[in-house]
Motif scaffolding. Structure first.
Motif, PDB file in Angstrom:
ATOM      1  N   VAL A 274       0.839  -1.202   0.000  1.00 42.71           N
ATOM      2  CA  VAL A 274       0.000   0.000   0.000  1.00 42.71           C
ATOM      3  C   VAL A 274       0.871   1.248   0.000  1.00 42.71           C
ATOM      4  N   LEU A 275       1.903   1.264   0.833  1.00 40.04           N
ATOM      5  CA  LEU A 275       2.803   2.420   0.870  1.00 40.04           C
ATOM      6  C   LEU A 275       3.510   2.619  -0.470  1.00 40.04           C
ATOM      7  N   PHE A 276       3.907   1.526  -1.110  1.00 39.05           N
ATOM      8  CA  PHE A 276       4.542   1.621  -2.426  1.00 39.05           C
ATOM      9  C   PHE A 276       3.581   2.211  -3.458  1.00 39.05           C
ATOM     10  N   ALA A 277       2.328   1.783  -3.444  1.00 37.63           N
ATOM     11  CA  ALA A 277       1.349   2.292  -4.404  1.00 37.63           C
ATOM     12  C   ALA A 277       1.096   3.785  -4.179  1.00 37.63           C
TER      13      ALA A 277
ATOM     14  N   VAL B 117      -6.348   1.122  -2.630  1.00 37.63           N
ATOM     15  CA  VAL B 117      -7.653   0.906  -1.989  1.00 37.63           C
ATOM     16  C   VAL B 117      -7.997  -0.581  -1.976  1.00 37.63           C
ATOM     17  N   LEU B 118      -7.757  -1.262  -3.072  1.00 36.74           N
ATOM     18  CA  LEU B 118      -8.036  -2.699  -3.112  1.00 36.74           C
ATOM     19  C   LEU B 118      -7.143  -3.470  -2.135  1.00 36.74           C
TER      20      LEU B 118
ATOM     21  N   ILE C  48      -8.415   0.899 -16.814  1.00 42.15           N
ATOM     22  CA  ILE C  48      -7.336   1.873 -16.983  1.00 42.15           C
ATOM     23  C   ILE C  48      -6.742   1.781 -18.385  1.00 42.15           C
ATOM     24  N   MET C  49      -6.520   0.585 -18.869  1.00 42.78           N
ATOM     25  CA  MET C  49      -5.967   0.418 -20.218  1.00 42.78           C
ATOM     26  C   MET C  49      -6.959   0.917 -21.279  1.00 42.78           C
TER      27      MET C  49
ATOM     28  N   LEU D 143      -4.825   7.068 -10.979  1.00 42.30           N
ATOM     29  CA  LEU D 143      -6.002   6.283 -10.584  1.00 42.30           C
ATOM     30  C   LEU D 143      -5.668   4.798 -10.437  1.00 42.30           C
ATOM     31  N   SER D 144      -4.733   4.317 -11.236  1.00 38.49           N
ATOM     32  CA  SER D 144      -4.291   2.935 -11.090  1.00 38.49           C
ATOM     33  C   SER D 144      -3.618   2.718  -9.738  1.00 38.49           C
ATOM     34  N   CYS D 145      -2.745   3.639  -9.362  1.00 41.58           N
ATOM     35  CA  CYS D 145      -2.051   3.512  -8.072  1.00 41.58           C
ATOM     36  C   CYS D 145      -3.014   3.635  -6.899  1.00 41.58           C
TER      37      CYS D 145
END
Length: 115
Positions: free
Chosen positions: A35-38, A71-72, A110-111, A64-66
């Motif tokens: 989570v911290l990395f994202a 969140v997930l 996202i893609m 938004l991807s990060c």
């Protein structure tokens, strides 16, 4: 010169949080690092958008991807946590499968947004 009471309270709070976090299971710590990395990656992308001249839709897709991945992952952490009584009947394999499936859907959207 002695420390102020606010400084002592802050140190006591940090020490109690540190001692409580050491009791956290390893799998939850790994999810926390993810989570911290994202979130860190999202912050870097915001900085690069401010400094650089990237297309706006690619900036939105990256951020938004990060954020969506973070969140997930937080939802996964809540479901996998053994101390959480709300999801006690949910097997961890189901939580991980939900995480992977939702990430797949998120990144397909996202893609598609990228074009």
């Amino acid at each position: 010169m002695g420390k102020s009471s606010a400084t002592k309270d802050a140190e006591a709070l940090v020490n109690s949080l540190r001692s409580a976090y050491t009791a956290t299971p390893t799998n939850l710590k790994i999810i926390d690092v993810y989570v911290l990395f994202a979130i860190f990656t999202a912050v870097i992308q915001v900085y690069m958008a401010i400094v650089g001249s990237f297309p706006f839709n690619s900036f939105l897709s990256g951020v938004l991807s990060c954020i969506g991945t973070a969140v997930l992952a937080v939802c996964l952490r809540i479901q996998v946590n053994k101390e959480n009584k709300e999801f006690k009947d949910l097997p961890p394999e189901r939580a991980y499968a939900d995480f992977v499936l939702c990430n797949l859907v998120l990144h397909l959207v996202i893609m598609n947004f990228l074009g």
